[in-house]
Design an enzyme around this catalytic site. Sequence first.
Site, PDB file in Angstrom:
ATOM      1  N   HIS A 267      25.154  36.879  40.466  1.00  0.00           N
ATOM      2  CA  HIS A 267      25.156  37.116  39.072  1.00  0.00           C
ATOM      3  C   HIS A 267      26.193  38.292  38.647  1.00  0.00           C
ATOM      4  O   HIS A 267      26.370  38.495  37.637  1.00  0.00           O
ATOM      5  CB  HIS A 267      23.983  37.605  38.764  1.00  0.00           C
ATOM      6  CG  HIS A 267      23.558  37.981  37.492  1.00  0.00           C
ATOM      7  ND1 HIS A 267      23.771  36.853  36.284  1.00  0.00           N
ATOM      8  CD2 HIS A 267      23.316  38.792  36.582  1.00  0.00           C
ATOM      9  CE1 HIS A 267      23.540  37.277  35.253  1.00  0.00           C
ATOM     10  NE2 HIS A 267      23.294  38.580  35.442  1.00  0.00           N
ATOM     11  N   TRP A 268      26.891  38.733  39.577  1.00  0.00           N
ATOM     12  CA  TRP A 268      27.638  40.148  39.514  1.00  0.00           C
ATOM     13  C   TRP A 268      29.189  39.771  39.839  1.00  0.00           C
ATOM     14  O   TRP A 268      29.689  40.570  40.611  1.00  0.00           O
ATOM     15  CB  TRP A 268      27.044  41.282  40.184  1.00  0.00           C
ATOM     16  CG  TRP A 268      26.966  42.407  39.416  1.00  0.00           C
ATOM     17  CD1 TRP A 268      26.993  42.737  38.212  1.00  0.00           C
ATOM     18  CD2 TRP A 268      26.603  43.643  40.050  1.00  0.00           C
ATOM     19  NE1 TRP A 268      26.629  43.744  37.765  1.00  0.00           N
ATOM     20  CE2 TRP A 268      26.375  44.757  39.080  1.00  0.00           C
ATOM     21  CE3 TRP A 268      26.445  44.083  41.405  1.00  0.00           C
ATOM     22  CZ2 TRP A 268      25.989  46.031  39.232  1.00  0.00           C
ATOM     23  CZ3 TRP A 268      26.124  45.510  41.338  1.00  0.00           C
ATOM     24  CH2 TRP A 268      25.607  46.294  40.416  1.00  0.00           C
TER      25      TRP A 268
END
Length: 288
Positions: A267-268
């Site tokens: 997600h990053w």
Amino acid sequence: MSYQPQTEAATSRFLNVDEGGRTLRIHINDCGDGKETVVMLHGSGPGATGWANFSRNIDPLVEAGYRVLLLDCPGWGKSDAIVNSGSRSDLNARILKSVVDQLGIDKVHLLGNLMGGHSAVAFTLSWPERVAKLVLMGGGTGGMSLFTPMPTEGIKLLNALYREPTIENLKKMMSIFVFDTRDLTEALFEARLNNMLSRRDHLDNFVKSLEANPKQFPDFGPRLGEISAPTLIVWGRNDRFVPMDAGLRLLAGIAGSELHIYRDCGHWAQWEHADSFNQLVLNFLARA
């Protein structure tokens, strides 16, 4: 003269912003002095701040000649907390509008992750003339996934961490936050936990906001066609917080947009693939 890296302390400042008759003290980091400004908007995780989310991306942009603003949204970082019963994304957009107005900045590039991406879309829909380009990572619509049960496992762990802010729950959430967990050091866990526990009012603010309105992030899908700003969408193939088909919805809805997907990425993206991401963004911003 050689480039001097930015520091959190040297770039830290506060602005007073009116929100519905209440004055909020909002924290920003103001980096560089370029003619074009890139605003970075963080996600909604407990302990998130503008600086923590984008620490691997600030210097390349400043060194390339951009002014970079990092906003701590209300309820995160050093900014005041606020219980929100409406759209959190529209609240953040209003706060950002007040900030750039006070700073005398007419037009900005917006770069946002999860909640930050959703807030960037909200800002663009309200003030399209103030947006030059958009970069959206792992967020932007708030709609349902066609393939993944909602809420996702990541969002469930995030909400649990707000209610029980322990190191064990933090590690559970972070273990699926990124694809390769080898960079998740004890120092990183401790810093994030300290951020959370030092502002318990922020934890309470988020929980009470969800109780007041479970749909803090409305679905902007039907309005994506209104966006005319050049848009770069970035997603992790292994994102377990916001499914990849949300990125496809953005791609389908925003005319002329482009989607870059990182394999072996959670997600990053801006942190997990920082060097590649930074160059991708710089190339996108430099295009005529």
